[in-house]
Enzyme design. Sequence first.
Site, PDB file in Angstrom:
ATOM      1  N   LYS A  53       0.522  -1.314   0.077  1.00  0.00           N
ATOM      2  CA  LYS A  53      -0.032   0.128  -0.034  1.00  0.00           C
ATOM      3  C   LYS A  53       0.572   1.221  -0.044  1.00  0.00           C
ATOM      4  O   LYS A  53       0.643   2.259  -0.857  1.00  0.00           O
ATOM      5  CB  LYS A  53      -0.769  -0.125   1.173  1.00  0.00           C
ATOM      6  CG  LYS A  53      -2.203  -1.019   1.073  1.00  0.00           C
ATOM      7  CD  LYS A  53      -2.727  -1.154   2.542  1.00  0.00           C
ATOM      8  CE  LYS A  53      -3.820  -2.324   2.554  1.00  0.00           C
ATOM      9  NZ  LYS A  53      -4.461  -2.580   3.529  1.00  0.00           N
ATOM     10  N   GLN A  97      -4.145  -1.405   9.951  1.00  0.00           N
ATOM     11  CA  GLN A  97      -4.115  -2.852   9.326  1.00  0.00           C
ATOM     12  C   GLN A  97      -4.762  -3.707  10.087  1.00  0.00           C
ATOM     13  O   GLN A  97      -4.452  -3.866  11.181  1.00  0.00           O
ATOM     14  CB  GLN A  97      -2.772  -3.097   8.895  1.00  0.00           C
ATOM     15  CG  GLN A  97      -2.539  -4.523   7.945  1.00  0.00           C
ATOM     16  CD  GLN A  97      -3.202  -4.194   6.533  1.00  0.00           C
ATOM     17  OE1 GLN A  97      -3.075  -3.301   6.053  1.00  0.00           O
ATOM     18  NE2 GLN A  97      -3.735  -5.320   6.316  1.00  0.00           N
ATOM     19  N   ASP A 120     -10.373   3.752   5.012  1.00  0.00           N
ATOM     20  CA  ASP A 120     -10.597   2.390   4.688  1.00  0.00           C
ATOM     21  C   ASP A 120     -12.442   2.303   4.706  1.00  0.00           C
ATOM     22  O   ASP A 120     -12.689   1.054   4.313  1.00  0.00           O
ATOM     23  CB  ASP A 120     -10.073   1.440   5.889  1.00  0.00           C
ATOM     24  CG  ASP A 120      -8.813   0.852   5.315  1.00  0.00           C
ATOM     25  OD1 ASP A 120      -8.809   0.623   4.235  1.00  0.00           O
ATOM     26  OD2 ASP A 120      -8.113   0.209   6.277  1.00  0.00           O
TER      27      ASP A 120
END
Length: 291
Positions: A53, A97, A120
């Site tokens: 990412k 994460q 996200d």
Amino acid sequence: MTATIIDGKLLAQRLRGDCKLRADRLNAAGITPGLAAVVVGDDPASKIYVRNKLKACQEAGIRSEEHALAPDCSLAAVLALIDRLNADAAVHGILVQLPLPAHLPQAAVIERISPDKDVDGLHPHSLGSLLSGHARFVPCTPAGIMEMLKTTGLDLRGKEAVVVGRSNIVGKPAALMLLQAGATVTLCHSQTADLARHTRRADVLVCAVGKPQIISGDMVKPGAAVIDVGINRTPAGKLLGDVDFGAALQRAGWITPVPGGVGPMTIAMLLGNTILAAERRATALGVKLGA
Ligand code: NDP
């Protein structure tokens, strides 16, 4: 029939190119889009995902920073870091994460992220706005799924869509987005009786379970669009999806590969959400962005 393979890598590359143009526009106006990634523990898969990412950020003109915390760090330490990132004007997006180590309550951590920086799309604000049909940030994997479906040219209105897996990250938001696109949606999970009965009538089949090849070829309706979200690593280190790709390829109309399907799209959508957060900030500051 042999299905058309939806090349997520290629499509993601195109979307990342668009992100770069938008990032350049922001940079020209004096705003460098910034993403902060929080990683707790040393799960090797999580570390690889975050590295990918951050590398993608760099290529797209997004500044990124990684915050690595020890596996046994306290909830208070994670929340203090998120508070700091929320207050940092150079950070437009924050991603934590997942999964987190078992002692950290995922909901409490995600809810601490400012909804304006929830790139996200997993904060209750984002999920609630998706439910109401006015999404603030769309969760990255379902957003990638919808982009892939667009390439089929299928009109989703009135189609039977079956989503297997009901996580907050993939299954539930994917089902909502398909519903909003006009499909008739069935959401299956581990308690579903006779999974094949549902999947066999799916014009659009989205599989997000995490069990290798749980969807066999005969569970796929001929001509269907099959989106395989699952990532399963065999003991030999090979990556497999949730769908028996070889068999489904002979029946489906469209299918996504693993790897090279949904994975790269998830990253592209994360970049898009980060740029969006920075563009919103620019608008709030009254900064004019060039054409
Ligand atoms: P979760 O473990 O959170 O959810 C899995 C879902 O599958 C659950 O809803 C579970 O049902 C359901 N399930 C389990 N067994 C069965 C079964 N036998 N039949 C039907 N449904 C079943 O996983 P995620 O949603 O986070 O991820 C799913 C997969 O997608 C994983 O392989 C993950 O690695 C991958 N993934 C890939 C991404 C990408 O970018 N490509 C991004 C995110 C995830 P129940 O709720 O009843 O337990």
